[in-house]
Design a protein around this motif. Structure first.
Motif, PDB file in Angstrom:
ATOM      1  N   GLN A  95      -2.396  -4.412   8.700  1.00 19.33           N
ATOM      2  CA  GLN A  95      -2.316  -2.956   8.500  1.00 19.33           C
ATOM      3  C   GLN A  95      -3.416  -2.351   9.237  1.00 19.33           C
ATOM      4  O   GLN A  95      -3.400  -0.827   8.828  1.00 19.33           O
ATOM      5  CB  GLN A  95      -2.051  -2.560   6.977  1.00 19.33           C
ATOM      6  CG  GLN A  95      -0.889  -3.343   6.654  1.00 19.33           C
ATOM      7  CD  GLN A  95      -0.803  -3.278   4.802  1.00 19.33           C
ATOM      8  OE1 GLN A  95      -1.633  -2.202   4.378  1.00 19.33           O
ATOM      9  NE2 GLN A  95       0.114  -3.713   4.339  1.00 19.33           N
ATOM     10  N   GLN A 124       2.265   2.861   7.789  1.00 19.75           N
ATOM     11  CA  GLN A 124       2.842   2.175   6.322  1.00 19.75           C
ATOM     12  C   GLN A 124       3.734   3.049   5.674  1.00 19.75           C
ATOM     13  O   GLN A 124       4.094   2.994   4.707  1.00 19.75           O
ATOM     14  CB  GLN A 124       1.603   1.878   5.644  1.00 19.75           C
ATOM     15  CG  GLN A 124       0.838   0.678   6.097  1.00 19.75           C
ATOM     16  CD  GLN A 124       1.424  -0.524   6.251  1.00 19.75           C
ATOM     17  OE1 GLN A 124       2.352  -1.162   5.495  1.00 19.75           O
ATOM     18  NE2 GLN A 124       1.314  -1.166   7.401  1.00 19.75           N
ATOM     19  N   LYS A 148      -1.091   2.675   0.164  1.00 21.54           N
ATOM     20  CA  LYS A 148       0.274   3.440  -0.432  1.00 21.54           C
ATOM     21  C   LYS A 148      -0.298   3.998  -1.515  1.00 21.54           C
ATOM     22  O   LYS A 148       0.254   5.370  -1.911  1.00 21.54           O
ATOM     23  CB  LYS A 148       1.311   2.472  -0.827  1.00 21.54           C
ATOM     24  CG  LYS A 148       2.235   1.894   0.281  1.00 21.54           C
ATOM     25  CD  LYS A 148       3.397   1.073  -0.024  1.00 21.54           C
ATOM     26  CE  LYS A 148       3.884   0.490   1.216  1.00 21.54           C
ATOM     27  NZ  LYS A 148       4.424   1.404   2.017  1.00 21.54           N
TER      28      LYS A 148
END
Length: 267
Positions: free
Chosen positions: A223, A172, A143
């Motif tokens: 992820q 994500q 992020k």
């Protein structure tokens, strides 16, 4: 020592002068391993001058492995050409002379079924983020790459590592506007090493080659994406037996140790 052919940037110049094979980087569906038999003994493998087209992320480990192979197979010379898998595929389709192909994804190899023998997965890899030395922007997660103050470089989406990068970012819900899209994973790493970008996404094995020049930030397994590396002989090879033997050797304990020591995961 194995010969490494001179790099070129685009597939368009592949056939521009004699033997020109551009020097090269993964979650897509895996192909089944091929049925190539175990590596033949060195005495039964014919001597040959082999050209191996290999994904850029294999550059360091294949140079070492190739030297070992030549030592164990007197009379055989292994010439490597490293490039992005998409460039390697273009070379094969355009008929550039070569004997073996190793890509950083199964999708690219699957698109060449008419040109290759049965592929076998020889290694796997995973993604990491890299940032400038000492990680000045304190990047800790995917992020963080969405911050417009951070210059992020990615591989182009047609490159396996670029496609994998887009997959993990999308999963994500992270939107990144890269300052550039590079033709292979080594070009992404170089941009960060040189300070031309603040961060990028590369394979773990590539980050390990520059651990003194960049900071590595892990991406959690849940992820992440896993890249599979299939190897196959090329049907157009003029050294079919020697090409098959080299592909088989890549699955032997000796070759697998080189890959494992370089940070690749076992197939």
């Amino acid at each position: 020592m194995p010969t490494v052919l001179t790099p070129r940037r685009t597939a368009a110049g592949l056939l521009a002068g004699g033997l020109v094979i551009t020097a090269i980087t993964g979650c897509s569906s895996d192909s089944s391993s091929g049925t190539t038999s175990a590596s033949a003994s060195s005495s039964s493998v014919p001597s040959a001058n082999l050209t191996v087209l290999a994904a850029a992320s294999l550059t360091d480990v294949f140079k070492t492995a190739g030297a070992a192979y030549e030592k164990d197979h007197p009379g055989t010379k292994v010439n490597f050409s490293f490039a992005g898998s998409q460039e390697l595929a273009a070379q094969v389709k355009q008929g550039a002379p070569a004997d073996v192909l190793v890509t950083a994804d199964t999708k690219t190899m699957d698109g060449l079924k008419a040109e290759t023998g049965d592929p076998r997965i020889i290694a796997k890899n995973r993604l990491v983020m890299v940032a400038g030395k000492d990680n000045p922007f304190k990047i800790a997660s995917l992020k963080d790459l969405a911050d417009s103050k951070i210059k992020v470089v990615l591989a182009a989406p047609e490159v396996p590592v670029g496609r994998y990068s887009q997959q993990v970012l999308a999963a994500q819900n992270v939107t990144v506007k890269p300052v550039s899209q590079e033709p292979n994973v080594r070009a992404v790493l170089s941009k960060v090493e040189l300070g031309e970008a603040d961060a990028g996404i590369v394979y773990a094995t590539d980050a390990a080659t520059a651990k003194d020049k960049v900071s590595t930030i892990d991406i959690p397994d849940d992820q992440n994406a896993v890249a599979s590396y299939p190897a196959a002989s090329l049907k157009a090879s003029k050294n079919a037996a020697a090409a098959d033997a080299f592909v088989a050797w890549l699955a032997t304990p000796e070759a697998q140790k080189f890959l494992r020591d370089a940070g690749f995961q076992q197939p």
